[in-house]
Design an enzyme around this catalytic site. Structure first.
Site, mmCIF file in Angstrom:
data_model
loop_
_atom_site.group_PDB
_atom_site.id
_atom_site.type_symbol
_atom_site.label_atom_id
_atom_site.label_comp_id
_atom_site.label_asym_id
_atom_site.label_seq_id
_atom_site.Cartn_x
_atom_site.Cartn_y
_atom_site.Cartn_z
ATOM 1 N N GLU A 124 -6.075 -11.354 -2.221
ATOM 2 C CA GLU A 124 -6.544 -10.930 -3.552
ATOM 3 C C GLU A 124 -6.661 -12.137 -4.493
ATOM 4 O O GLU A 124 -7.582 -12.227 -5.299
ATOM 5 C CB GLU A 124 -5.593 -9.867 -4.118
ATOM 6 C CG GLU A 124 -5.665 -8.578 -3.302
ATOM 7 C CD GLU A 124 -4.689 -7.531 -3.765
ATOM 8 O OE1 GLU A 124 -3.471 -7.755 -3.616
ATOM 9 O OE2 GLU A 124 -5.134 -6.504 -4.291
ATOM 10 N N ALA A 163 2.097 -10.680 -1.925
ATOM 11 C CA ALA A 163 3.137 -10.566 -2.947
ATOM 12 C C ALA A 163 4.482 -10.619 -2.231
ATOM 13 O O ALA A 163 4.570 -10.301 -1.042
ATOM 14 C CB ALA A 163 2.972 -9.250 -3.690
ATOM 15 N N GLY A 204 -1.699 -9.766 -1.484
ATOM 16 C CA GLY A 204 -1.904 -10.467 -2.754
ATOM 17 C C GLY A 204 -2.464 -11.872 -2.571
ATOM 18 O O GLY A 204 -3.092 -12.415 -3.488
ATOM 19 N N GLU A 232 -1.519 -3.965 3.096
ATOM 20 C CA GLU A 232 -0.643 -3.150 2.248
ATOM 21 C C GLU A 232 -0.346 -1.765 2.823
ATOM 22 O O GLU A 232 0.762 -1.247 2.656
ATOM 23 C CB GLU A 232 -1.246 -3.001 0.837
ATOM 24 C CG GLU A 232 -1.067 -4.222 -0.046
ATOM 25 C CD GLU A 232 -2.165 -5.263 0.101
ATOM 26 O OE1 GLU A 232 -2.929 -5.212 1.091
ATOM 27 O OE2 GLU A 232 -2.251 -6.136 -0.778
HETATM 28 N N1 CO8 Z 1 6.947 -11.514 1.097
HETATM 29 C C1 CO8 Z 1 8.180 -12.042 1.288
HETATM 30 N N2 CO8 Z 1 8.498 -12.812 2.331
HETATM 31 C C2 CO8 Z 1 7.528 -13.071 3.228
HETATM 32 C C3 CO8 Z 1 6.230 -12.554 3.106
HETATM 33 C C4 CO8 Z 1 5.957 -11.744 1.974
HETATM 34 N N3 CO8 Z 1 4.730 -11.242 1.734
HETATM 35 N N4 CO8 Z 1 5.499 -12.955 4.175
HETATM 36 C C5 CO8 Z 1 6.318 -13.718 4.925
HETATM 37 N N5 CO8 Z 1 7.532 -13.788 4.351
HETATM 38 C C6 CO8 Z 1 8.706 -14.507 4.855
HETATM 39 C C7 CO8 Z 1 9.332 -13.787 6.048
HETATM 40 O O1 CO8 Z 1 10.168 -12.737 5.609
HETATM 41 C C8 CO8 Z 1 10.072 -14.914 6.716
HETATM 42 O O2 CO8 Z 1 11.269 -15.155 5.999
HETATM 43 P P1 CO8 Z 1 12.674 -15.315 6.810
HETATM 44 O O3 CO8 Z 1 12.464 -16.579 7.596
HETATM 45 O O4 CO8 Z 1 13.659 -15.448 5.698
HETATM 46 O O5 CO8 Z 1 12.822 -14.115 7.663
HETATM 47 C C9 CO8 Z 1 9.169 -16.131 6.472
HETATM 48 O O6 CO8 Z 1 8.306 -15.773 5.377
HETATM 49 C C10 CO8 Z 1 8.282 -16.452 7.665
HETATM 50 O O7 CO8 Z 1 7.576 -15.273 8.042
HETATM 51 P P2 CO8 Z 1 7.627 -14.645 9.522
HETATM 52 O O8 CO8 Z 1 8.887 -15.022 10.226
HETATM 53 O O9 CO8 Z 1 7.290 -13.200 9.403
HETATM 54 O O10 CO8 Z 1 6.418 -15.474 10.178
HETATM 55 P P3 CO8 Z 1 5.503 -15.005 11.399
HETATM 56 O O11 CO8 Z 1 4.727 -16.205 11.821
HETATM 57 O O12 CO8 Z 1 6.295 -14.263 12.425
HETATM 58 O O13 CO8 Z 1 4.474 -13.922 10.742
HETATM 59 C C11 CO8 Z 1 3.016 -13.069 9.046
HETATM 60 C C12 CO8 Z 1 3.582 -14.329 9.755
HETATM 61 C C13 CO8 Z 1 2.153 -12.278 10.018
HETATM 62 C C14 CO8 Z 1 2.161 -13.573 7.881
HETATM 63 C C15 CO8 Z 1 4.197 -12.197 8.553
HETATM 64 O O14 CO8 Z 1 5.092 -13.015 7.801
HETATM 65 C C16 CO8 Z 1 3.804 -11.045 7.690
HETATM 66 O O15 CO8 Z 1 3.317 -10.049 8.174
HETATM 67 N N6 CO8 Z 1 4.039 -11.148 6.355
HETATM 68 C C17 CO8 Z 1 3.794 -10.088 5.425
HETATM 69 C C18 CO8 Z 1 2.331 -9.928 5.144
HETATM 70 C C19 CO8 Z 1 2.106 -8.775 4.193
HETATM 71 O O16 CO8 Z 1 2.391 -7.624 4.486
HETATM 72 N N7 CO8 Z 1 1.549 -9.103 2.996
HETATM 73 C C20 CO8 Z 1 1.250 -8.122 2.008
HETATM 74 C C21 CO8 Z 1 2.394 -7.975 1.049
HETATM 75 S S1 CO8 Z 1 2.172 -6.658 -0.077
HETATM 76 C C22 CO8 Z 1 1.136 -7.286 -1.203
HETATM 77 O O17 CO8 Z 1 0.697 -8.416 -1.143
HETATM 78 C C23 CO8 Z 1 0.802 -6.344 -2.297
HETATM 79 C C24 CO8 Z 1 -0.148 -6.995 -3.284
HETATM 80 C C25 CO8 Z 1 -0.223 -6.197 -4.541
HETATM 81 C C26 CO8 Z 1 1.032 -6.361 -5.344
HETATM 82 C C27 CO8 Z 1 0.923 -5.842 -6.706
HETATM 83 C C28 CO8 Z 1 2.234 -5.907 -7.529
HETATM 84 C C29 CO8 Z 1 3.528 -5.702 -6.767
#
Ligand code: CO8
Length: 259
Positions: free
Chosen positions: A115, A66, A112, A135
Site C-alpha cells: 500500500e 503494518a 501496508g 490481509e
Molecule cells: N509485522 C510484524 N512483524 C513482522 C511482519 C509484520 N508485518 N512481517 C515479518 N515480521 C517479523 C517476523 O515476525 C519475524 O520476527 P521474529 O524473528 O521475531 O519471529 C521477522 O519479521 C522475520 O520474518 P519471518 O521469520 O516470518 O521471515 P520469513 O522469511 O519466514 O517470511 C514473510 C517472510 C513471508 C514476509 C513473512 O514474514 C510474513 O508473512 N509476514 C507477514 C506479512 C503480512 O501478513 N503482512 C500484512 C500485515 S497486515 C497489514 O499490512 C495491514 C495494513 C493495513 C493496516 C491499517 C492500520 C492497522
C-alpha cells in the site's frame, strides 16, 4: 534529520528515505509511520528536494506490512483510527505530495508495504521482489488504501483476485499487470530510480507538481476510502482476526470460522 526507524539524506536534490527495521522486515509500526509523516512533510516544503526515493533496508524486504504485533489486540474503533491517521499523514500525504515519490521495491512488499508503494507515484521492483495484499489471511482487509489504489492500477478483476486469494506475485508478473513500472536486478534498483528523477529534475517544478495533482485528482474516489476504513475497523471485531494474528505470531496455519 535523525530518526530511529528511518535513514534519510538529501543528495543532488533527491531525498533518499530507507525504512530501517530490517529484523522485522521493515514492518510499519506507529513510530515508523510518525517518522515517515515527518519526512514526507519535509520533502513537500523543502525546495532543494526535487524527488524522493523510498526503499527498505536490506535485501529481503521493502516493507512486510503494518506491524502485526502492534495491532493484535485493537478494537474496531482503534483499527479505524489507526487506518485514518495513516491515510492522512502518510499514504495520502505521499500521493498528494508536489514532489514525485518513487518506491524502490527491494524485496517483499506486502500488505501496508505494498500500500505504501502504491501511494508512491511510481514503482520500480528488483527481480527478487514479491508483492501481495495478505490481509485476509489475518481476518482483515487492506486498510491503507490498498482496495482503492490496487484497483486503480491493475483493474477490478486482478485487484479482487489478489486481495481475496492473498497470493503474492512476482515482480515480473507485477510489471505485466501495470503494478510496477520497471523490474531491474537488485543492484540497479536505486540507479534506475535516480535515472527517472534526474530527468524530472530538468523539468519545471511547478508544472511537475501540477501534473501530479491533476493525475491524482482523476483517480480519487473519496467514498471508496471511507468504506475501506469502516470495513477495516469492523474486521477487528471478528474472532477470525484474533485467530489470524495469533496464528501469525505462533507461526502456525490459521483456522477460520467465519465469525
Ligand atoms: N509485522 C510484524 N512483524 C513482522 C511482519 C509484520 N508485518 N512481517 C515479518 N515480521 C517479523 C517476523 O515476525 C519475524 O520476527 P521474529 O524473528 O521475531 O519471529 C521477522 O519479521 C522475520 O520474518 P519471518 O521469520 O516470518 O521471515 P520469513 O522469511 O519466514 O517470511 C514473510 C517472510 C513471508 C514476509 C513473512 O514474514 C510474513 O508473512 N509476514 C507477514 C506479512 C503480512 O501478513 N503482512 C500484512 C500485515 S497486515 C497489514 O499490512 C495491514 C495494513 C493495513 C493496516 C491499517 C492500520 C492497522
Amino acid at each position: 534529520m535523525a530518526y530511529q526507524n528511518l535513514l534519510s539524506e538529501v543528495k543532488e536534490n533527491i531525498l533518499y528515505v530507507t525504512i530501517n527495521r530490517e529484523k522485522a522486515l521493515n514492518a510499519l509500526n506507529k513510530d515508523t509511520l510518525a517518522e515517515l509523516a515527518d519526512v514526507i512533510a519535509f520533502a513537500a516544503k523543502t525546495d532543494e528536494v526535487r524527488g524522493v526515493i523510498l526503499t527498505g533496508a536490506g535485501e529481503k524486504a521493502f516493507v512486510a506490512g503494518a506491524d502485526i504485533k502492534e495491532f493484535s489486540d485493537y478494537s474496531g474503533q482503534q483499527g479505524q483510527e489507526l487506518a485514518k491517521h495513516g491515510h492522512d499523514l502518510v499514504f495520502n500525504a505521499i500521493e498528494n505530495s508536489p514532489k514525485p515519490f518513487i518506491a524502490a521495491i527491494n524485496g517483499f512488499a506486502l500488505g501496508g508495504g505494498l500500500e505504501l508503494a502504491m501511494a508512491c507515484h511510481m514503482r520500480i521492483a528488483s527481480d527478487n521482489a514479491k508483492l501481495g495484499l495478505p490481509e485476509v489471511t489475518l481476518g482483515l482487509i487492506p486498510g491503507y488504501g490498498g482496495t482503492q489504489r490496487l484497483t486503480q492500477l491493475v483493474g477490478k478483476g486482478k485487484a479482487i483476485e489478489m486481495i481475496t486469494t492473498a497470493s503474492m506475485i512476482t515482480a515480473v508478473d507485477a510489471e505485466k499487470i501495470g503494478l510496477v513500472n520497471y523490474v531491474v536486478p537488485q543492484m540497479d534498483l536505486i540507479s534506475k530510480a535516480q535515472e527517472i528523477l534526474n530527468v524530472i529534475k530538468q523539468r519545471a517544478p511547478l508544472a511537475v507538481a501540477a501534473a501530479i495533482k491533476s493525475v491524482v485528482a482523476s483517480l480519487n474516489e473519496t467514498d471508496g476510502y471511507v468504506v475501506e476504513i469502516e470495513e477495516f475497523g469492523k474486521c477487528f471485531e471478528t474472532e477470525d482476526f484474533k485467530e489470524g494474528v495469533s496464528a501469525f505470531v505462533e507461526k502456525r496455519r490459521a483456522t477460520f470460522i467465519g465469525k
